[in-house]
Write a protein that holds these residues in place. Structure first.
Motif, PDB file in Angstrom:
ATOM      1  N   ILE A  90       0.828  -1.206   0.000  1.00  0.00           N
ATOM      2  CA  ILE A  90       0.000   0.000   0.000  1.00  0.00           C
ATOM      3  C   ILE A  90       0.864   1.259   0.000  1.00  0.00           C
ATOM      4  O   ILE A  90       0.559   2.225  -0.687  1.00  0.00           O
ATOM      5  CB  ILE A  90      -1.000  -0.013   1.174  1.00  0.00           C
ATOM      6  N   SER A  91       1.967   1.249   0.733  1.00  0.00           N
ATOM      7  CA  SER A  91       2.803   2.449   0.791  1.00  0.00           C
ATOM      8  C   SER A  91       3.526   2.700  -0.525  1.00  0.00           C
ATOM      9  O   SER A  91       3.932   3.824  -0.802  1.00  0.00           O
ATOM     10  CB  SER A  91       3.806   2.362   1.943  1.00  0.00           C
ATOM     11  N   GLN A  92       3.688   1.681  -1.362  1.00  0.00           N
ATOM     12  CA  GLN A  92       4.373   1.846  -2.636  1.00  0.00           C
ATOM     13  C   GLN A  92       3.417   2.033  -3.811  1.00  0.00           C
ATOM     14  O   GLN A  92       3.860   2.223  -4.937  1.00  0.00           O
ATOM     15  CB  GLN A  92       5.284   0.635  -2.892  1.00  0.00           C
ATOM     16  N   THR A  93       2.133   2.008  -3.548  1.00  0.00           N
ATOM     17  CA  THR A  93       1.136   2.163  -4.604  1.00  0.00           C
ATOM     18  C   THR A  93       0.874   3.649  -4.831  1.00  0.00           C
ATOM     19  O   THR A  93       0.592   4.383  -3.880  1.00  0.00           O
ATOM     20  CB  THR A  93      -0.178   1.441  -4.225  1.00  0.00           C
ATOM     21  N   GLU A  94       0.978   4.064  -6.079  1.00  0.00           N
ATOM     22  CA  GLU A  94       0.756   5.472  -6.415  1.00  0.00           C
ATOM     23  C   GLU A  94      -0.687   5.913  -6.168  1.00  0.00           C
ATOM     24  O   GLU A  94      -0.942   6.831  -5.411  1.00  0.00           O
ATOM     25  CB  GLU A  94       1.110   5.718  -7.894  1.00  0.00           C
ATOM     26  N   ASP A  95      -1.616   5.263  -6.837  1.00  0.00           N
ATOM     27  CA  ASP A  95      -3.029   5.624  -6.721  1.00  0.00           C
ATOM     28  C   ASP A  95      -3.757   4.589  -5.874  1.00  0.00           C
ATOM     29  O   ASP A  95      -4.280   3.602  -6.388  1.00  0.00           O
ATOM     30  CB  ASP A  95      -3.681   5.720  -8.109  1.00  0.00           C
ATOM     31  N   VAL A  96      -3.779   4.837  -4.584  1.00  0.00           N
ATOM     32  CA  VAL A  96      -4.421   3.915  -3.654  1.00  0.00           C
ATOM     33  C   VAL A  96      -5.929   4.012  -3.806  1.00  0.00           C
ATOM     34  O   VAL A  96      -6.487   5.113  -3.846  1.00  0.00           O
ATOM     35  CB  VAL A  96      -4.017   4.261  -2.194  1.00  0.00           C
ATOM     36  N   GLU A  97      -6.596   2.856  -3.928  1.00  0.00           N
ATOM     37  CA  GLU A  97      -8.057   2.830  -3.906  1.00  0.00           C
ATOM     38  C   GLU A  97      -8.458   3.013  -2.452  1.00  0.00           C
ATOM     39  O   GLU A  97      -8.422   2.067  -1.663  1.00  0.00           O
ATOM     40  CB  GLU A  97      -8.584   1.490  -4.423  1.00  0.00           C
ATOM     41  N   VAL A  98      -8.847   4.228  -2.111  1.00  0.00           N
ATOM     42  CA  VAL A  98      -9.044   4.610  -0.721  1.00  0.00           C
ATOM     43  C   VAL A  98     -10.065   3.717  -0.006  1.00  0.00           C
ATOM     44  O   VAL A  98      -9.784   3.198   1.076  1.00  0.00           O
ATOM     45  CB  VAL A  98      -9.423   6.102  -0.607  1.00  0.00           C
ATOM     46  N   LYS A  99     -11.222   3.511  -0.593  1.00  0.00           N
ATOM     47  CA  LYS A  99     -12.249   2.717   0.092  1.00  0.00           C
ATOM     48  C   LYS A  99     -11.789   1.286   0.339  1.00  0.00           C
ATOM     49  O   LYS A  99     -11.990   0.725   1.410  1.00  0.00           O
ATOM     50  CB  LYS A  99     -13.559   2.727  -0.693  1.00  0.00           C
ATOM     51  N   LYS A 100     -11.147   0.708  -0.659  1.00  0.00           N
ATOM     52  CA  LYS A 100     -10.640  -0.659  -0.536  1.00  0.00           C
ATOM     53  C   LYS A 100      -9.531  -0.719   0.520  1.00  0.00           C
ATOM     54  O   LYS A 100      -9.486  -1.627   1.352  1.00  0.00           O
ATOM     55  CB  LYS A 100     -10.109  -1.128  -1.892  1.00  0.00           C
ATOM     56  N   ALA A 101      -8.631   0.257   0.499  1.00  0.00           N
ATOM     57  CA  ALA A 101      -7.531   0.293   1.461  1.00  0.00           C
ATOM     58  C   ALA A 101      -8.050   0.504   2.881  1.00  0.00           C
ATOM     59  O   ALA A 101      -7.568  -0.132   3.819  1.00  0.00           O
ATOM     60  CB  ALA A 101      -6.543   1.386   1.084  1.00  0.00           C
ATOM     61  N   ILE A 102      -9.040   1.363   3.045  1.00  0.00           N
ATOM     62  CA  ILE A 102      -9.616   1.606   4.371  1.00  0.00           C
ATOM     63  C   ILE A 102     -10.237   0.324   4.912  1.00  0.00           C
ATOM     64  O   ILE A 102     -10.069  -0.018   6.090  1.00  0.00           O
ATOM     65  CB  ILE A 102     -10.636   2.764   4.335  1.00  0.00           C
ATOM     66  N   LYS A 103     -10.916  -0.413   4.057  1.00  0.00           N
ATOM     67  CA  LYS A 103     -11.515  -1.681   4.480  1.00  0.00           C
ATOM     68  C   LYS A 103     -10.420  -2.664   4.910  1.00  0.00           C
ATOM     69  O   LYS A 103     -10.547  -3.349   5.924  1.00  0.00           O
ATOM     70  CB  LYS A 103     -12.353  -2.272   3.338  1.00  0.00           C
ATOM     71  N   HIS A 104      -9.339  -2.714   4.154  1.00  0.00           N
ATOM     72  CA  HIS A 104      -8.206  -3.591   4.476  1.00  0.00           C
ATOM     73  C   HIS A 104      -7.585  -3.193   5.817  1.00  0.00           C
ATOM     74  O   HIS A 104      -7.303  -4.045   6.654  1.00  0.00           O
ATOM     75  CB  HIS A 104      -7.175  -3.528   3.350  1.00  0.00           C
TER      76      HIS A 104
END
Length: 127
Positions: A90-104
């Motif tokens: 996640i820290s190396q991903t340029e365009d983080v899918e915010v909703k998906k990342a928040i769920k994770h």
């Protein structure tokens, strides 16, 4: 049954609370979410480390294991390695899918909370 001393327990609970606060902030401020998401993950990770022992020692073991390409038989170590891989991804991903990342991250915070509760007998300091 409390399995850790008061010092580590206090830090584990503090980092857990901070991880939850970062996650809440990420949900409320999407424009700042990527950085807050990574911070929440790191703090949940450190909370777990404090509940298991000396964080620097555990982090060293996790990083050593990350470098090896063999199967990890210990379920706790496998979980810690997967958490580290998730944080790196996640820290190396340029365009983080915010909703998906928040769920994770929410799932990670819940795992941290369960581990801390197991070792401290307290849930987020309110046991």
């Amino acid at each position: 049954m409390v399995m850790i001393d008061g010092y580590r327990k206090g830090w584990a609970l503090r980092y857990l609370r901070e991880a939850k606060a970062e996650l809440t902030a990420a949900q409320k401020m999407p424009y700042m979410a990527p950085g807050l998401i990574v911070e929440a993950m790191r703090k949940a990770q450190v909370a777990i480390y404090y509940s298991l022992g000396e964080p620097a020692f555990i982090e060293g073991i996790v990083h050593q294991t990350l470098g090896k390409k063999q199967a990890i038989n210990d379920p706790v170590l496998r979980c810690l390695v997967e958490i580290e891989r998730s944080i790196q991804q996640i820290s190396q991903t340029e365009d983080v899918e915010v909703k998906k990342a928040i769920k994770h991250v929410d799932g990670l915070v819940q795992i941290a909370e369960e581990i801390i509760e197991l070792f401290t007998g307290e849930k987020d300091g309110h046991g």
